[in-house]
Design a protein around this motif. Structure first.
Motif: not given
Length: 139
Positions: A85, A92, A130
């Motif tokens: 990330d 992530k 996400i």
């Protein structure tokens, strides 16, 4: 909290290199990092999430199709990507849902997959958190 229909229980110990076990005992796995250079075999949180998301989404897709009086056969493959990330120097995940839908046209498959994405509890839980990419394929 809404009316709870059931609760699943699982316990993890030792983080990504530990062990996870469900209360029922049906999930009872060592965990390992896919990037570790080791002979230790095990699953990982992304693989477990992929299995859960694929199953949930397949169920949602079939409910949506049933409500629209469509008889289909489906297969869902969830690809869960573990990524760096850049915003916080952490990590992530992102998901690609690959849906194969038999019994409808390509356009209908795409519409059903999009409707399932609005209905699926996993999709609702991840929405805005996400990136989820949908791939629908009529087969």
């Amino acid at each position: 909290m809404s009316d709870v229909l059931f609760t699943a229980h699982a316990t993890a110990k030792g983080g990504r290199r530990g062990h996870v076990k469900s209360e029922s005992g049906l999930i009872d796995h060592d965990l390992s990092m896919p990037s570790d250079d080791t002979d230790k075999k095990g699953t990982n949180p992304e693989e477990l999430f992929a299995a859960g998301y694929a199953a949930c989404f397949d169920g949602a897709l079939n409910v949506v199709a049933s409500k629209k009086k469509k008889e289909i056969e489906t297969s869902i493959t969830a690809d869960v990507n573990f990524m760096k990330d850049p915003d916080d120097n952490g990590f992530k995940i992102g998901v690609v849902l690959n849906a194969e839908v038999n019994g409808v046209s390509q356009e209908e498959a795409e519409d059903l997959v999009e409707a399932a994405h609005q209905f699926c509890p996993y999709s609702k839980a991840t929405r805005g958190n996400i990136e989820v990419k949908l791939n629908a394929k009529a087969v």
